[in-house]
Design a protein around this motif. Structure first.
Motif, PDB file in Angstrom:
ATOM      1  N   GLY C 257       0.947  -0.910   0.241  1.00  0.00           N
ATOM      2  CA  GLY C 257      -0.266  -0.113  -0.074  1.00  0.00           C
ATOM      3  C   GLY C 257       1.012   1.210  -0.257  1.00  0.00           C
ATOM      4  N   GLU C 258       1.900   1.377   0.349  1.00  0.00           N
ATOM      5  CA  GLU C 258       3.141   2.700   0.441  1.00  0.00           C
ATOM      6  C   GLU C 258       3.298   3.095  -0.984  1.00  0.00           C
ATOM      7  N   VAL C 259       2.931   2.780  -2.087  1.00  0.00           N
ATOM      8  CA  VAL C 259       2.858   2.784  -2.983  1.00  0.00           C
ATOM      9  C   VAL C 259       1.568   3.391  -3.482  1.00  0.00           C
ATOM     10  N   LEU C 260       1.000   4.225  -2.598  1.00  0.00           N
ATOM     11  CA  LEU C 260      -0.063   5.081  -3.230  1.00  0.00           C
ATOM     12  C   LEU C 260       0.077   5.877  -2.347  1.00  0.00           C
ATOM     13  N   ASP C 261      -0.417   7.285  -3.258  1.00  0.00           N
ATOM     14  CA  ASP C 261      -0.408   8.715  -2.484  1.00  0.00           C
ATOM     15  C   ASP C 261      -1.840   8.858  -1.462  1.00  0.00           C
ATOM     16  N   GLU C 262      -2.047   9.568  -0.751  1.00  0.00           N
ATOM     17  CA  GLU C 262      -2.972  10.721  -0.040  1.00  0.00           C
ATOM     18  C   GLU C 262      -4.483   9.872  -0.890  1.00  0.00           C
ATOM     19  N   ASP C 263      -4.262  10.190  -2.368  1.00  0.00           N
ATOM     20  CA  ASP C 263      -5.567  10.060  -2.784  1.00  0.00           C
ATOM     21  C   ASP C 263      -5.908   8.723  -3.316  1.00  0.00           C
ATOM     22  N   GLY C 264      -4.488   7.785  -3.562  1.00  0.00           N
ATOM     23  CA  GLY C 264      -4.823   6.285  -4.121  1.00  0.00           C
ATOM     24  C   GLY C 264      -4.475   6.792  -5.608  1.00  0.00           C
ATOM     25  N   PHE C 265      -2.904   7.722  -5.359  1.00  0.00           N
ATOM     26  CA  PHE C 265      -2.824   7.523  -7.181  1.00  0.00           C
ATOM     27  C   PHE C 265      -1.332   6.971  -6.371  1.00  0.00           C
ATOM     28  N   ILE C 266      -0.622   6.373  -7.770  1.00  0.00           N
ATOM     29  CA  ILE C 266       0.328   5.899  -7.936  1.00  0.00           C
ATOM     30  C   ILE C 266       1.345   6.548  -7.747  1.00  0.00           C
ATOM     31  N   LYS C 267       2.282   6.438  -6.746  1.00  0.00           N
ATOM     32  CA  LYS C 267       4.147   7.066  -6.366  1.00  0.00           C
ATOM     33  C   LYS C 267       4.795   6.686  -7.577  1.00  0.00           C
ATOM     34  N   VAL C 268       5.340   7.227  -8.484  1.00  0.00           N
ATOM     35  CA  VAL C 268       5.866   6.985  -9.311  1.00  0.00           C
ATOM     36  C   VAL C 268       7.544   8.286  -9.010  1.00  0.00           C
ATOM     37  N   ASP C 269       8.731   7.701  -9.707  1.00  0.00           N
ATOM     38  CA  ASP C 269       9.546   8.419 -10.073  1.00  0.00           C
ATOM     39  C   ASP C 269       8.998   9.223 -11.021  1.00  0.00           C
ATOM     40  N   TYR C 271      10.453  11.371 -13.831  1.00  0.00           N
ATOM     41  CA  TYR C 271      11.154  11.043 -15.146  1.00  0.00           C
ATOM     42  C   TYR C 271      11.214   9.787 -15.962  1.00  0.00           C
ATOM     43  N   ARG C 272      11.712   8.524 -14.812  1.00  0.00           N
ATOM     44  CA  ARG C 272      11.410   6.982 -15.437  1.00  0.00           C
ATOM     45  C   ARG C 272      10.287   6.257 -15.481  1.00  0.00           C
ATOM     46  N   LEU C 273       9.014   7.359 -14.386  1.00  0.00           N
ATOM     47  CA  LEU C 273       7.583   6.599 -14.843  1.00  0.00           C
ATOM     48  C   LEU C 273       7.542   5.580 -14.000  1.00  0.00           C
ATOM     49  N   ASN C 274       8.536   4.737 -12.965  1.00  0.00           N
ATOM     50  CA  ASN C 274       8.397   3.359 -12.509  1.00  0.00           C
ATOM     51  C   ASN C 274       7.564   3.488 -11.087  1.00  0.00           C
ATOM     52  N   VAL C 275       7.256   2.840 -11.174  1.00  0.00           N
ATOM     53  CA  VAL C 275       6.594   2.887  -9.826  1.00  0.00           C
ATOM     54  C   VAL C 275       7.284   3.026  -8.580  1.00  0.00           C
ATOM     55  N   GLU C 276       7.235   3.886  -7.799  1.00  0.00           N
ATOM     56  CA  GLU C 276       8.362   4.101  -6.841  1.00  0.00           C
ATOM     57  C   GLU C 276       8.785   2.329  -6.024  1.00  0.00           C
ATOM     58  N   GLY C 277      10.150   2.015  -5.676  1.00  0.00           N
ATOM     59  CA  GLY C 277      11.347   1.174  -4.886  1.00  0.00           C
ATOM     60  C   GLY C 277      10.786  -0.550  -6.293  1.00  0.00           C
ATOM     61  N   TYR C 278      10.328  -0.162  -7.393  1.00  0.00           N
ATOM     62  CA  TYR C 278      10.466  -1.372  -8.226  1.00  0.00           C
ATOM     63  C   TYR C 278      10.749  -0.859  -9.444  1.00  0.00           C
ATOM     64  N   ASP C 279      10.680  -1.373 -10.301  1.00  0.00           N
ATOM     65  CA  ASP C 279      11.494  -1.634 -11.771  1.00  0.00           C
ATOM     66  C   ASP C 279      11.510  -2.327 -12.675  1.00  0.00           C
ATOM     67  N   ASP C 280      10.390  -3.128 -11.956  1.00  0.00           N
ATOM     68  CA  ASP C 280       9.638  -3.447 -13.133  1.00  0.00           C
ATOM     69  C   ASP C 280       8.459  -3.117 -13.427  1.00  0.00           C
ATOM     70  N   ALA C 281       7.650  -2.653 -13.061  1.00  0.00           N
ATOM     71  CA  ALA C 281       6.419  -1.736 -12.504  1.00  0.00           C
ATOM     72  C   ALA C 281       6.271   0.085 -13.301  1.00  0.00           C
ATOM     73  N   TYR C 282       6.283  -0.025 -13.902  1.00  0.00           N
ATOM     74  CA  TYR C 282       5.156   0.961 -14.198  1.00  0.00           C
ATOM     75  C   TYR C 282       3.700   1.983 -14.108  1.00  0.00           C
ATOM     76  N   ALA C 283       3.731   3.462 -13.653  1.00  0.00           N
ATOM     77  CA  ALA C 283       2.452   4.151 -13.755  1.00  0.00           C
ATOM     78  C   ALA C 283       2.781   5.407 -14.242  1.00  0.00           C
ATOM     79  N   ILE C 284       1.221   5.072 -15.813  1.00  0.00           N
ATOM     80  CA  ILE C 284       1.381   6.215 -16.625  1.00  0.00           C
ATOM     81  C   ILE C 284       0.067   6.963 -16.559  1.00  0.00           C
ATOM     82  N   GLY C 285       0.207   8.060 -17.016  1.00  0.00           N
ATOM     83  CA  GLY C 285      -1.119   8.562 -17.525  1.00  0.00           C
ATOM     84  C   GLY C 285      -1.725   9.286 -15.459  1.00  0.00           C
ATOM     85  N   ASP C 286      -2.885   9.508 -15.817  1.00  0.00           N
ATOM     86  CA  ASP C 286      -3.672   9.724 -14.671  1.00  0.00           C
ATOM     87  C   ASP C 286      -3.380   8.996 -13.599  1.00  0.00           C
ATOM     88  N   SER C 287      -3.426   7.107 -13.490  1.00  0.00           N
ATOM     89  CA  SER C 287      -3.295   6.523 -12.045  1.00  0.00           C
ATOM     90  C   SER C 287      -1.921   6.939 -12.011  1.00  0.00           C
TER      91      SER C 287
END
Lengths: 122, 78, 392
Positions: C257-269, C271-287
């Motif tokens: 659950g830590e990869v979600l911010d307070e509004d449920g959006f997925i925390k990403v880097d 610039y690289r758009l990978n999910v925080e702490g994971y290099d095999d998962a990305y989140a793009i666009g509105d999510s």
């Protein structure tokens, strides 16, 4: 509901006289394009690298700004063209100074200075 | 002791900090204190304009080492 | 065995899946809907009466051969176990994951909002809601049309402005602008989140007969009385109203659950758009929580970056926006990127034509993104906010 066979739908469409007429015209157009050699040019141009080079040449900051101001430019060019077609007499120096009081001339000069500045930047 | 909410909007560009403030304000009860930390220089005039327009009181507004700290008392809510 | 899993067939998901397929990657795309909606189309349906069929296409017609399309609703993601769970119980494993599930529209956050949408429709929840809005607008002969928002964070920041411009134009053609007031109530300090843009939009709104209230964040709606109340303590009467709902991250279970911010959006880097702490998962666009506007353009550009990265290039997302503000016969764009706030872009007819071209290329650019990439790249370079910082 069962999905219809695409071939069946196509055969039904082919019975439509409007489609027949359109297809005949299309065939004529394609033949004409081929005879003129234009189809070969288009085929060669449909290459990814050619498209990239063409678009980076045509879509630039300059062309975007130019197209954005095309109305103003053509209006100004129209005025200038009309002014050029009107007969003029040589202007004596005294009149030149007094014409500097004309707000239109002053605005034109101000514009000219801006253009000179932009040219210097470019 | 009144309720105190802290909003960290450091690193966010305009209008991020004000957005965060509005959201904290939605949850706050009358009389509560909202503390906002921001680094966007536009936040200072924005928070002043916001407080004035919404009838809330700025208790503190200071800048230190590039961080703007604003403390707002919720007085605009009935 | 390698399997790239793309969740969601919106703009970002389709661009990512089709690009990957064009490069020969095995890709599975999971989508719950049968049809894809070009979301800005809702504005044209709701306020100009366009036919919804112009803006919808079956998803299966938008995916290239090579993309395995799975019809199903994502219920949960386990990043540690590389597992995606669907609502019907099916599970999928992946080697690389791209989350493109969009934002959730929270109509329950504001009292009275559901009732309002059920009664009048809106221009956010779907094509049929937009049609409903149109059926009410065309009957509106007097009173006030209110366009407002329940929260300052929503997708497509100029959407309420476009709604007001298009509605005012329609009412003007019907000879009713005057007896009907078009009122734009915005949750910002100025007529736009960015003051630079506000200075360009405000006079245009005035010229086109749109009234504006600022610092009006919708708190509750009384449909029977026809009143909207704001968080800031003001109220507006309405005869017809559309309120943009608060946005949240996708309504799925995500582990951890830590990869979600307070509004449920997925925390990403960002610039690289990978999910925080994971290099095999990305989140793009509105999510994702990337600090840029939630728009189709950012989803499209984000998808290109992620595909580049999967292919081994060190591509970076720069947060570029290109949000069109469409007015009567003209348009402007909100152009910004990370670290470069919006630049002044004046309303012109040429920009309106550009926007018409962007809309016309939409379906093709979803299915054949690599064909359009060089043209879009040239446009984005030509209009980079650093290059046109003085204005366009």
């Amino acid at each position: 509901m069962q999905a219809r066979d695409p071939l069946e739908m196509l055969i039904e469409e082919l019975g439509d006289p409007e489609l027949q007429e359109s297809l005949e015209k299309m065939v004529k157009l394609v033949k004409a394009l081929n005879r003129s050699g234009l189809l070969d040019v288009l085929l060669a141009m449909a290459d990814e690298e050619v498209v990239a080079r063409l678009s980076s040449m045509l879509v630039t900051t300059g062309t975007m700004k130019l197209a954005d101001n095309i109305e103003e430019l053509t209006r100004a060019a129209g005025e200038v063209a009309q002014a050029l077609s009107e007969p003029v007499e040589p202007v004596p120096l005294s009149e030149l100074v007094s014409s500097l009081r004309d707000p239109e001339v002053l605005r034109g000069l101000a514009r000219l200075l801006k253009v000179l500045k932009a040219l210097g930047r470019a | 002791m009144s309720e105190r909410i802290t909003v960290d909007a450091r690193g966010m560009a305009c209008p991020g900090p004000i957005t965060k403030l509005v959201r904290a304000y939605r949850k706050a009860s009358p009389g509560a204190l909202i503390e906002v930390l921001a680094t966007d220089p536009g936040f200072k005039p924005d928070v002043e304009a916001w407080a004035k327009r919404t009838g809330n009181e700025i208790v503190e507004l200071a800048e230190e080492n590039g961080v703007i700290r604003a403390v707002i008392r919720v007085t605009g809510k009935k | 065995m390698e399997r790239i899993l793309v969740l969601g067939a919106g703009t970002g998901g389709l661009v990512a899946a089709n690009l990957l397929a064009s490069h020969g990657y095995p890709v599975t795309l999971i989508e719950k809907r049968e049809t894809h909606l070009f979301q800005p189309g809702m504005l044209w349906i709701a306020f100009q009466g366009h036919n919804p069929s112009r803006y919808t296409r079956p998803v299966k017609e938008l995916v290239r051969p090579g993309v395995e399309l799975v019809h199903g609703e994502v219920a949960g993601i386990d990043l540690g176990d590389r597992l995606v769970r669907l609502a019907d119980g099916r599970t999928f494993t992946y080697t690389t994951l791209i989350i493109a599930l969009g934002a959730h529209l929270d109509y329950d956050a504001t009292p009275g909002h559901r009732e309002l949408v059920e009664r009048y429709g809106d221009f956010y929840s779907g094509a049929s809601a937009a049609e409903k809005m149109w059926s009410h607008l065309r009957e509106l002969t007097s009173g006030r049309l209110v366009i407002a928002a329940a929260d300052p964070l929503y997708k497509c920041p100029p959407a309420p402005h476009k709604a007001a411009f298009l509605a005012a134009y329609t009412l003007k053609r019907m000879g009713r602008l005057g007896s009907v007031e078009v009122h734009l109530a915005l949750p910002f300090l100025h007529e736009y989140p960015s003051e630079v843009v506000a200075r360009i939009v405000a006079p245009k709104l005035e010229d086109d007969g749109v009234r504006v209230s600022t610092l009006f964040t919708v708190e509750s709606i009384d449909v029977r009385e026809g009143k909207i109340y704001s968080l800031e303590g003001e109220e507006l009467d309405f005869s017809l109203a559309a309120v943009i709902p608060a946005h949240r991250g996708p309504m799925i279970r995500v582990e951890p659950g830590e990869v979600l911010d307070e509004d449920g959006f997925i925390k990403v880097d960002k610039y690289r758009l990978n999910v925080e702490g994971y290099d095999d998962a990305y989140a793009i666009g509105d999510s994702s929580n990337a600090p840029t506007s939630k728009t189709g353009v950012t989803a499209h550009l984000g998808a290109e970056v992620v595909v580049d990265r999967i292919m081994g290039y060190d591509s970076r997302f720069n947060g570029r926006t290109n949000c069109p503000i469409v007015a009567d016969g003209t348009a402007s764009f909100v152009i910004s990127s990370y670290g470069h706030p919006p630049v002044p872009v004046k309303f012109t007819r040429f920009k309106r034509m550009l926007e018409d071209l962007f809309i016309a290329s939409y379906w093709s650019s979803l299915k054949y993104p690599e064909r359009w990439a060089p043209i879009f790249r040239a446009y984005f370079n030509a209009t980079d906010p650093r290059v046109i910082s003085g204005g366009w």
